[in-house]
Write a protein that holds these residues in place. Sequence first.
Motif, PDB file in Angstrom:
ATOM      1  N   LEU A  35      78.710  49.393  78.192  1.00  0.00           N
ATOM      2  CA  LEU A  35      79.339  49.528  79.509  1.00  0.00           C
ATOM      3  C   LEU A  35      78.528  50.425  80.423  1.00  0.00           C
ATOM      4  N   ARG A  36      77.975  51.488  79.842  1.00  0.00           N
ATOM      5  CA  ARG A  36      77.248  52.454  80.662  1.00  0.00           C
ATOM      6  C   ARG A  36      76.047  51.830  81.360  1.00  0.00           C
ATOM      7  N   CYS A  37      75.386  50.906  80.673  1.00  0.00           N
ATOM      8  CA  CYS A  37      74.148  50.366  81.229  1.00  0.00           C
ATOM      9  C   CYS A  37      74.393  49.121  82.086  1.00  0.00           C
ATOM     10  N   HIS A  38      75.649  48.796  82.392  1.00  0.00           N
ATOM     11  CA  HIS A  38      75.933  47.619  83.203  1.00  0.00           C
ATOM     12  C   HIS A  38      76.539  48.033  84.538  1.00  0.00           C
ATOM     13  N   ALA A  39      76.055  47.421  85.605  1.00  0.00           N
ATOM     14  CA  ALA A  39      76.482  47.816  86.950  1.00  0.00           C
ATOM     15  C   ALA A  39      77.947  47.489  87.212  1.00  0.00           C
ATOM     16  N   ARG A  40      78.498  46.458  86.554  1.00  0.00           N
ATOM     17  CA  ARG A  40      79.856  46.017  86.834  1.00  0.00           C
ATOM     18  C   ARG A  40      80.879  46.593  85.848  1.00  0.00           C
TER      19      ARG A  40
END
Length: 369
Positions: free
Chosen positions: A246-251
């Motif tokens: 989750l941390r590395c995803h913009a959405r």
Amino acid sequence: ITCRDWSSDVCSSDLGLILRQKLTEAAVRDSEGRLRALSDNLPGGIVYQVDFGPENRDRRFTYISGGVERLHGVSAEAVLSDPGSLYGQFPEEERHRIEDLEEEALRGMSRFYAEARFRKPDGTERWGLLSSMPRRLPNGHVIWDGIEIDITELKKAVEESARLLRDKELVLKEVHHRIKNNLAAVESMLRLQADLRTNPESRAVLEDAAGRVISMEILYDRLYRAGDFGRLSVSEYLESLLPEILRCHARSEGIRTELDAEDFELDSRTLSTLGILLYELANNALKHAFEGRKEGTISVSVERVGDRVRVVLADDGIGLPASVSFENSTGFGMRLAALLTDQLRGRIRVERDRGTRYILEFPVPAGSE
């Protein structure tokens, strides 16, 4: 002198009794001689001890085999006349430990075993495996039937194996530490390159590559921390992996994860493949499942059923279009997920009911038993 007819007058006389006594004594001496010859040639030593005196405090050796003489470098005569010549070879702490074991064995009239080190008169340090069994006589005295085996070479081999194992663990720790750091460097470089790209497609490709590296980076970090470089808890690994996805995803803002994983272990190779596969599935959900929504949930469950592992990744989003499947997808992520499933020798299917569910099943690898 022989007596063939024991019922004759001669043999029934006093002479016959003397003859029988002499023959018995000769047979006993012969038996004792054969027993000593046998015991002297054993790889270990045999001792007999008797406890005399009030409360059996006066212990004396009554028999010392040749094996004990060779092992301790003292003669049987010296030990029989001075038990300290043998006892004195053991350090004080070893003697106290053996005495405690003897007292415990005496209370239960049971055999005891002890590994003990000692120093011979020539200064050589050796190890012996001691075993002794008490027998109480009608008069209250106690006889100890004991054996001692030289285990010096065995102890050296065990110590050398332990040293080599420690060295191996240090090397493995260093290797995993360096791999983890190198993966972190690769991830940083990929993200730096992504930040420099103005083309959204190019940036997305680089960010996806960085995310795949994260799954391996977390695995090596957990292996390094756990100390077991071949196996790791599935639940422990996924607890660290899902938040990083989750941390590395913009959405990912407003999207939460739920994990329900049984606590069992898999080998690191299987976990590495599983981690990248879950990243692809979760990444696909983050990209497409929550269009037009600010909140959502991605849940992952893992269980072991017999000799198979069942993994389910589900979202409560808008659902995957029926036209998209692992067989006909042109997207790199879906094709990679199919290849990773083949590596696990598993099967994966999609359910499109109130969101999307990916159900993965694969056999437990032999190294994870």
